[in-house]
Design an enzyme around this catalytic site. Structure first.
Site, PDB file in Angstrom:
ATOM      1  N   GLU A  60       0.833  -1.212   0.000  1.00  0.00           N
ATOM      2  CA  GLU A  60       0.000   0.000   0.000  1.00  0.00           C
ATOM      3  C   GLU A  60       0.865   1.258   0.000  1.00  0.00           C
ATOM      4  O   GLU A  60       0.663   2.196   0.772  1.00  0.00           O
ATOM      5  CB  GLU A  60      -0.969  -0.026   1.179  1.00  0.00           C
ATOM      6  CG  GLU A  60      -1.926  -1.203   1.124  1.00  0.00           C
ATOM      7  CD  GLU A  60      -2.907  -1.244   2.279  1.00  0.00           C
ATOM      8  OE1 GLU A  60      -2.764  -0.435   3.218  1.00  0.00           O
ATOM      9  OE2 GLU A  60      -3.825  -2.081   2.249  1.00  0.00           O
ATOM     10  N   GLU A 115      -4.293  -8.971  -0.306  1.00  0.00           N
ATOM     11  CA  GLU A 115      -4.832  -8.746   1.040  1.00  0.00           C
ATOM     12  C   GLU A 115      -6.347  -8.641   0.951  1.00  0.00           C
ATOM     13  O   GLU A 115      -6.886  -7.881   0.149  1.00  0.00           O
ATOM     14  CB  GLU A 115      -4.241  -7.473   1.641  1.00  0.00           C
ATOM     15  CG  GLU A 115      -4.557  -7.267   3.111  1.00  0.00           C
ATOM     16  CD  GLU A 115      -3.752  -6.106   3.701  1.00  0.00           C
ATOM     17  OE1 GLU A 115      -2.532  -6.046   3.439  1.00  0.00           O
ATOM     18  OE2 GLU A 115      -4.342  -5.267   4.407  1.00  0.00           O
TER      19      GLU A 115
END
Length: 822
Positions: A438, A515
């Site tokens: 991220e 994820e």
């Protein structure tokens, strides 16, 4: 050895002295025999001081009043939870600060002329190391493994050397989760010849693999610290590389003669063939071993071992992933590195237990979120059959926390990434390198430059595995890391609604869900009705007051963070899409820190499939029913409710086409999963008694599960995961503590305070109950049970014998259990 001399030496003090002298003699003999490489566990008898002491680097500094302890060590986990320790809500509310470690040791004179190194597997964080007052270097990143050479500064013989380490974890916040503090991974003293395999100096790949033959490519990096020979010639060596099978039998050897050491570091390439190889897989993780020997004339200069798993794998944009030619779905979880009540301090058995529980659930892959793991963790994944996404960074230059790795990015990222790849690239379990999670640079053009640089660093060291980065932005034009072209695999976090369109959105690209989830659950707590999903955050509850006053989340799979989804929502999509190579669920276990959705006093996450103590939440059995071939029938919740309350009863099951539910032998009807449903449900008006579920296949009974109303709390039950232990000072037994009624039913709302005592060859090293807002110390000799359960962790001493564990509580019949260490 002592037993041999006991009948000749009656004085215990004399026997002890004799043992010490014998140990010293044996050590001296080992050096005298010119062992080519010695690796000594360097974890024992360190002095520790919590606080800053500038003079501690000096060899003559008096540390006699410092605490003596063994490594690995995490000082944060020993502290008390407090709001004062929070710089944000994310780090776990435990103390950080600055700490010093010192170790005094002697080195045999036979080590003169050799190369001596100190190796650290990880120090959190900002470490500086001194030997005899000389600074060896600093290392900011808390997850990197590194070493320093001590040879130049050592004293030999009876003179003492002092190693000093300063650890600075005071600048907060520097992480989005609990990190621990200190020398929390293992330490070794390594002595080699002046000609030796360099640190992480072998690289083994399997470019060709069939059932008949595997081609093994070898690269060996050889370090030379000596100059020319007495005749002015460059030294030459002979390199012998041998493959051994799991039984230690030689299966292949390659010898390279007359290698001239023209530089201080050279690399030698070799190739060997293994006939009829046994392939490494998640079902059968067969391991060979590479033994590398270096000879200078006929003198053995070094012997170095490397694990080897022979396997092949492939990613395909249309069909996903295959291992050894067999299609398979990547069924993974993300894991942070803390070990619950043990904190960040590495313990092999604690990691093994985590992996055992995940393996039994059907998990076959781990993402090391979001940093390089301990080497022992990768060893276990090799041995137990887990695929691993090895991840380097949670941030690049753009910070996520005020004091995080972004501050040292420019200086250290290349070294840290290179060291991760070199250290880990021989593990057959690793099949993907991840350069980030991220990352904020995905939203601007700096992501192109940095992603290409990082991918290039990885590819320079290993071209056999793909590179990915876990991305949040799945719109191609907006994602600069994707636009860099640096990624072999696109890993996307969350947003499962977009998965079906990925072949159009990202044509000819391999895609996986790096994820998923962020489902929120507290073990044993149930809010009804259960058939409506509550998303915390945007469009749902946003404040603590919108939740439960006891900081709980419902264990029905119906709560999630706003960015995520329930377990069922994501899995039912991914299981049907062949182009999705697999998924990594956030997370396998609850972890310390990041207690979304609640603030203090919540201090650990709610995301795990298992709680912090390692007790499965109900959703564990959803995955077991979907990911394994073992028969599963799991019903919940418990059966203690106010009379007349409407209770939602769920069942996860497999290998059956229906489940019938009975209450006090009266049928409540048959339920069948239809469409893409993953569970069935009955809405039942509660009355005390026994709930029974029967699963059937074609009318034939498969499994029966019963659950009865519990009576008054009566007794304690102790269940050890292992009763036979190793007397090595490291082995653990995890003891589950249950509060039961007279009939042996678990009391589902019990909260009794349990006090523990341990006698014999063991120590109580941790207690927990899995409740995310429990503020009791992990290091106390007591713990309240939560929803009927708690955990005691016993560690062996180095003396063999029996260990007696006793648990007591006011108003309950106590319990004892005996362990044996040997």
């Amino acid at each position: 050895m002592n037993r041999i001399f006991e009948k000749y030496i009656s004085c215990k003090s004399c026997l002890k002295l004799f043992s010490i002298l014998l140990f010293v003699l044996c050590t001296t003999v080992a050096f005298a025999q010119n062992e080519p490489r010695t690796i000594l566990d360097f974890n024992k008898d360190w002095r520790f001081y919590l606080g800053d002491e500038a003079k501690a680097k000096i060899i003559t500094f008096n540390d006699s009043d410092w605490r003596t302890l063994n490594l690995p060590h995490d000082w944060s986990i020993e502290g008390q939870f407090s709001k004062h320790h929070l710089s944000t809500t994310q780090e776990g509310a435990l103390p950080t600060g600055i700490g010093w470690y010192r170790k005094a040791f002697t080195v045999s004179t036979s080590a003169k002329g050799k190369a001596v190194f100190i190796e650290f597997d990880g120090i959190y964080r900002n470490s500086e190391v001194w030997i005899n007052g000389h600074s060896l270097g600093i290392r900011p990143y808390g997850y990197s493994s590194f070493r320093y050479e001590l040879s130049t500064y050592l004293k030999f013989g009876r003179e003492k050397n002092v190693l000093a380490v300063r650890v600075d974890n005071s600048a907060q916040p520097n992480s989005r989760w609990y990190t621990g503090s200190g020398i929390y991974r293992n330490v070794r003293l390594v002595t080699t010849s002046q000609i030796a395999v360099n640190q992480w100096g072998t690289f083994v790949t399997t470019p060709t693999v069939t059932s008949q033959k595997a081609v093994i490519a070898l690269q060996t990096s050889i370090r030379k610290a000596v100059g020319r020979t007495s005749k002015g010639e460059l030294p030459t060596i002979r390199l012998v590389s041998t493959i051994l099978d799991a039984a230690g039998k030689e299966v292949a050897t390659q010898t390279t003669q007359s290698v001239r050491l023209i530089d201080t570091l050279i690399t030698v390439s070799q190739q060997v063939d293994v006939s009829n190889p046994i392939l490494w897989s998640v079902e059968k993780p067969y391991l060979y071993k590479l033994v590398t020997r270096i000879y200078n004339q006929n003198r053995l200069e070094d012997r170095y071992e490397t694990p080897l798993g022979i396997r092949s794998f492939k990613f395909d944009p249309a069909t996903g992933f295959s291992l050894n030619g067999q299609p398979m779905k990547i069924l993974g979880v993300c894991l942070h590195h803390d070990l619950g009540a043990l904190g960040a301090a590495v313990n092999r058995r604690a990691m093994q237990r985590q992996l055992e529980l995940l393996k039994a659930m059907g998990c076959n892959a781990i993402r090391t979120a979001h940093n390089p793991p301990a080497p022992e963790f990768l060893d276990l994944c090799d041995e137990m059959g887990f695929l691993v996404m090895d991840e380097a960074f949670d941030m690049w230059k753009k910070k996520k926390s005020k004091q995080d790795y972004g501050l040292t990015w420019d200086t250290w990222h290349k070294t840290d990434l290179e060291d991760m790849v070199r250290r880990d690239r021989n593990h057959p379990s690793i099949f993907i390198w991840s350069i980030g999670n991220e990352i904020r640079e995905q939203f601007d053009s700096t992501g192109i430059t940095i992603a290409n640089e990082l991918a290039s660093i990885v590819k320079t060291l290993d071209t056999t595995r793909p590179v990915t980065s876990a991305l949040t932005e799945n719109i191609p034009d907006k994602n600069f890391i994707y636009r860099s072209g640096a990624l072999d695999i696109l890993g996307f976090n969350y947003k499962h609604e977009a998965y079906a369109d990925f072949p159009k959105t990202f044509p000819n690209q391999v895609v996986l869900a790096s994820e998923t989830g962020s489902s929120l659950q507290t073990r044993g707590h149930y809010d009804m009705p259960s058939d409506s999903v509550r998303m915390w955050g945007k469009g749902g509850p946003t404040k603590f007051t919108d939740g439960n006053p006891d900081w709980t989340a419902s264990a029905y799979d119906n709560e999630a963070a706003y960015w995520g989804s329930t377990h069922e929502q994501t899995w039912k999509v991914i299981k049907k899409l062949p182009h999705m190579a697999g998924l990594f669920i956030w997370t396998g276990f609850d972890y310390l820190g990041e207690p979304h959705p609640y603030p203090w006093p919540a201090r650990s996450s709610y995301f795990g499939i298992l709680d912090l103590a390692g007790f499965p939440k109900d959703v564990y059995y959803l995955y077991q029913s979907e990911w394994t071939n073992k028969p599963v029938l799991h019903i919940f919740p418990h059966w203690n409710w106010p009379k007349g309350k409407t209770v939602d009863v769920w069942a996860y099951y497999n290998q059956a086409d229906e489940v019938e539910l009975f209450l006090n032998d009266k049928s409540l009807g048959v339920q069948k999963k239809t469409g893409d449903e993953l569970h069935v449900m009955w809405r039942v008006k509660y009355e005390p008694g026994t709930l029974k579920a029967v699963s059937r296949k074609n009318g034939r009974e498969v499994l029966i599960r019963t659950m009865s109303t519990a009576g008054k709390p009566a007794k304690i039950q102790l269940i050890a995961d292992r009763t036979a232990l190793n007397a090595d000072g490291k082995d653990l037994s995890f003891i589950t503590v249950n509060v039961l009624d007279e009939q042996g039913n678990l009391i589902p709302d019990a909260n009794h305070l349990i006090t523990f005592s341990v006698n014999g060859g063991g120590t109580l090293v941790g207690v927990d109950n899995g409740y995310q807002a429990s503020l009791e110390s992990f290091k106390a000799n007591y713990r309240k049970v939560y929803n009927g359960k708690c955990l005691a962790i016993i560690q062996t001493n180095e003396k063999a014998g029996r260990i007696r564990v006793k648990a007591t509580s006011e108003g309950l019949q106590g319990a004892e259990i005996e362990l044996v260490s040997q």
